[in-house]
Design a protein around this motif. Structure first.
Motif, PDB file in Angstrom:
ATOM      1  N   PRO A 166      53.875  46.261  27.655  1.00 18.52           N
ATOM      2  CA  PRO A 166      53.969  45.081  28.506  1.00 18.52           C
ATOM      3  C   PRO A 166      54.671  45.429  29.816  1.00 18.52           C
ATOM      4  CG  PRO A 166      55.632  44.961  26.792  1.00 18.52           C
ATOM      5  CD  PRO A 166      54.805  46.191  26.524  1.00 18.52           C
ATOM      6  N   LEU A 167      54.396  44.650  30.820  1.00 12.85           N
ATOM      7  CA  LEU A 167      54.950  44.888  32.145  1.00 12.85           C
ATOM      8  C   LEU A 167      56.446  44.588  32.128  1.00 12.85           C
ATOM      9  CD1 LEU A 167      54.147  45.675  35.004  1.00 12.85           C
ATOM     10  CD2 LEU A 167      53.790  43.273  35.498  1.00 12.85           C
ATOM     11  N   ARG A 168      57.257  45.591  32.481  1.00  8.75           N
ATOM     12  CA  ARG A 168      58.706  45.388  32.502  1.00  8.75           C
ATOM     13  C   ARG A 168      59.403  46.483  33.302  1.00  8.75           C
ATOM     14  NH1 ARG A 168      59.087  46.366  26.188  1.00  8.75           N
ATOM     15  NH2 ARG A 168      58.513  48.543  26.184  1.00  8.75           N
ATOM     16  N   PHE A 169      60.587  46.135  33.764  1.00 10.53           N
ATOM     17  CA  PHE A 169      61.477  47.048  34.470  1.00 10.53           C
ATOM     18  C   PHE A 169      62.685  47.232  33.575  1.00 10.53           C
ATOM     19  CE2 PHE A 169      64.904  48.218  37.257  1.00 10.53           C
ATOM     20  CZ  PHE A 169      64.325  49.016  38.217  1.00 10.53           C
ATOM     21  N   GLU A 170      62.964  48.487  33.178  1.00  9.21           N
ATOM     22  CA  GLU A 170      64.076  48.760  32.276  1.00  9.21           C
ATOM     23  C   GLU A 170      65.101  49.661  32.952  1.00  9.21           C
ATOM     24  OE1 GLU A 170      62.276  48.497  27.842  1.00  9.21           O
ATOM     25  OE2 GLU A 170      62.096  50.435  28.845  1.00  9.21           O
ATOM     26  N   CYS A 171      66.359  49.362  32.688  1.00  9.89           N
ATOM     27  CA  CYS A 171      67.462  50.162  33.209  1.00  9.89           C
ATOM     28  C   CYS A 171      67.888  51.148  32.128  1.00  9.89           C
ATOM     29  CB  CYS A 171      68.624  49.249  33.577  1.00  9.89           C
ATOM     30  SG  CYS A 171      68.168  47.987  34.788  1.00  9.89           S
ATOM     31  N   ARG A 172      68.027  52.412  32.515  1.00 11.37           N
ATOM     32  CA  ARG A 172      68.389  53.473  31.567  1.00 11.37           C
ATOM     33  C   ARG A 172      69.891  53.752  31.693  1.00 11.37           C
ATOM     34  NH1 ARG A 172      64.699  57.102  32.933  1.00 11.37           N
ATOM     35  NH2 ARG A 172      66.086  58.128  34.395  1.00 11.37           N
ATOM     36  N   LEU A 173      70.587  53.735  30.553  1.00 11.24           N
ATOM     37  CA  LEU A 173      72.035  53.968  30.528  1.00 11.24           C
ATOM     38  C   LEU A 173      72.347  55.429  30.270  1.00 11.24           C
ATOM     39  CD1 LEU A 173      73.096  50.843  28.440  1.00 11.24           C
ATOM     40  CD2 LEU A 173      73.111  51.114  30.910  1.00 11.24           C
ATOM     41  N   ASP A 174      73.588  55.803  30.505  1.00 11.64           N
ATOM     42  CA  ASP A 174      74.009  57.196  30.349  1.00 11.64           C
ATOM     43  C   ASP A 174      73.928  57.705  28.913  1.00 11.64           C
ATOM     44  OD1 ASP A 174      76.108  55.713  29.361  1.00 11.64           O
ATOM     45  OD2 ASP A 174      77.595  56.471  30.789  1.00 11.64           O
ATOM     46  N   ASP A 175      73.882  56.818  27.928  1.00 10.66           N
ATOM     47  CA  ASP A 175      73.762  57.256  26.537  1.00 10.66           C
ATOM     48  C   ASP A 175      72.306  57.324  26.070  1.00 10.66           C
ATOM     49  OD1 ASP A 175      73.129  54.590  26.337  1.00 10.66           O
ATOM     50  OD2 ASP A 175      74.690  54.104  24.872  1.00 10.66           O
ATOM     51  N   GLY A 176      71.358  57.101  26.977  1.00  9.14           N
ATOM     52  CA  GLY A 176      69.936  57.197  26.652  1.00  9.14           C
ATOM     53  C   GLY A 176      69.286  55.883  26.264  1.00  9.14           C
ATOM     54  N   THR A 177      70.070  54.847  26.037  1.00 10.83           N
ATOM     55  CA  THR A 177      69.487  53.546  25.701  1.00 10.83           C
ATOM     56  C   THR A 177      68.983  52.864  26.964  1.00 10.83           C
ATOM     57  OG1 THR A 177      71.627  52.422  25.867  1.00 10.83           O
ATOM     58  CG2 THR A 177      70.977  53.252  23.690  1.00 10.83           C
ATOM     59  N   ARG A 178      68.148  51.867  26.741  1.00  9.16           N
ATOM     60  CA  ARG A 178      67.576  51.119  27.862  1.00  9.16           C
ATOM     61  C   ARG A 178      67.713  49.632  27.578  1.00  9.16           C
ATOM     62  NH1 ARG A 178      61.598  53.548  28.447  1.00  9.16           N
ATOM     63  NH2 ARG A 178      61.441  52.494  26.464  1.00  9.16           N
ATOM     64  N   TYR A 179      67.740  48.856  28.647  1.00  6.42           N
ATOM     65  CA  TYR A 179      67.669  47.408  28.488  1.00  6.42           C
ATOM     66  C   TYR A 179      66.770  46.849  29.577  1.00  6.42           C
ATOM     67  CZ  TYR A 179      71.110  46.848  32.269  1.00  6.42           C
ATOM     68  OH  TYR A 179      71.763  46.886  33.468  1.00  6.42           O
ATOM     69  N   ARG A 180      66.131  45.736  29.244  1.00  5.01           N
ATOM     70  CA  ARG A 180      65.163  45.125  30.150  1.00  5.01           C
ATOM     71  C   ARG A 180      65.895  44.304  31.207  1.00  5.01           C
ATOM     72  NH1 ARG A 180      62.050  40.464  30.606  1.00  5.01           N
ATOM     73  NH2 ARG A 180      63.145  39.468  28.908  1.00  5.01           N
ATOM     74  N   ALA A 181      65.600  44.587  32.462  1.00  6.97           N
ATOM     75  CA  ALA A 181      66.153  43.792  33.562  1.00  6.97           C
ATOM     76  C   ALA A 181      65.317  42.521  33.706  1.00  6.97           C
ATOM     77  CB  ALA A 181      66.128  44.597  34.859  1.00  6.97           C
ATOM     78  N   SER A 182      65.873  41.542  34.349  1.00  7.03           N
ATOM     79  CA  SER A 182      65.175  40.259  34.491  1.00  7.03           C
ATOM     80  C   SER A 182      64.273  40.223  35.721  1.00  7.03           C
ATOM     81  CB  SER A 182      66.196  39.119  34.553  1.00  7.03           C
ATOM     82  OG  SER A 182      67.004  39.260  35.702  1.00  7.03           O
ATOM     83  N   SER A 183      63.863  41.372  36.208  1.00  9.28           N
ATOM     84  CA  SER A 183      63.032  41.433  37.415  1.00  9.28           C
ATOM     85  C   SER A 183      61.656  40.811  37.211  1.00  9.28           C
ATOM     86  CB  SER A 183      62.854  42.885  37.854  1.00  9.28           C
ATOM     87  OG  SER A 183      64.108  43.479  38.065  1.00  9.28           O
ATOM     88  N   VAL A 184      61.063  41.051  36.057  1.00 14.33           N
ATOM     89  CA  VAL A 184      59.760  40.469  35.745  1.00 14.33           C
ATOM     90  C   VAL A 184      60.012  39.153  35.009  1.00 14.33           C
ATOM     91  CG1 VAL A 184      57.580  40.799  34.512  1.00 14.33           C
ATOM     92  CG2 VAL A 184      58.732  42.757  35.542  1.00 14.33           C
ATOM     93  N   PRO A 185      59.507  38.035  35.537  1.00 13.65           N
ATOM     94  CA  PRO A 185      59.730  36.752  34.864  1.00 13.65           C
ATOM     95  C   PRO A 185      59.232  36.776  33.414  1.00 13.65           C
ATOM     96  CG  PRO A 185      58.805  36.402  37.037  1.00 13.65           C
ATOM     97  CD  PRO A 185      58.750  37.878  36.778  1.00 13.65           C
ATOM     98  N   ASP A 186      59.939  36.057  32.557  1.00 13.97           N
ATOM     99  CA  ASP A 186      59.630  36.071  31.123  1.00 13.97           C
ATOM    100  C   ASP A 186      58.239  35.544  30.791  1.00 13.97           C
ATOM    101  OD1 ASP A 186      62.073  37.182  30.473  1.00 13.97           O
ATOM    102  OD2 ASP A 186      63.045  35.241  30.168  1.00 13.97           O
TER     103      ASP A 186
END
Length: 156
Positions: free
Chosen positions: A101-121
């Protein structure tokens, strides 16, 4: 480069959406049009709407990529990744874009990612729902056409 791809997808997608919606609406609005032709017209309209919604999401993602790539004062942490708590935002080391699915994710220094709210839900569920309905209608039209041709004996 990724932002250019996303914005090109937005322009092409919106043009395709406009063509499909106009073609379907014009065809559906013709007087004397058989009711059996309406599902095809509706499939065109809904397919165009699905492409338009996805293209709109590409524009949002492209804007997030442009903000993430923007250097200079105030560029850390990445602007699209600031929508979380500050302790998580300062650990951001990069980003990733997924198209399905279309999404922008931020990558953290420990390798995990979380979805930013850039793409509307609403983008992914709306694009999926509209496209599923459009494909179902189009399949029904094809099956109906094949069934009619078999009854007439013109099917090869």
């Amino acid at each position: 480069m990724l932002a250019l791809v996303l914005f090109s997808g937005f322009v092409v997608g919106m043009a395709a959406a406009l063509v499909l919606v106009i073609r379907g609406a014009r065809s559906a609005s013709r007087r004397g049009r058989k009711l059996s032709r309406k599902p095809k017209d509706l499939a065109l309209i809904l397919g165009g709407a699905a492409i338009g919604v996805y293209a709109w999401g590409m524009a949002h993602t492209g804007l997030a990529v442009m903000q993430a790539e923007d250097g200079g004062a105030g560029s850390f942490p990445l602007k699209p990744c600031r929508d979380t708590d500050a302790t998580k935002a300062v650990r951001v080391i990069g980003y990733e874009v997924d198209f399905v699915p279309l999404r922008f994710e931020c990558r953290l220094d420990d390798g995990t990612r979380y979805r930013a709210s850039s793409v509307p839900d609403y983008i992914n569920p709306a694009a999926l729902g509209l496209s599923l309905i459009a494909v179902t209608l189009a399949a029904a039209v094809v099956i109906s056409r094949d069934d009619k041709s078999m009854r007439k004996g013109t099917h090869t």
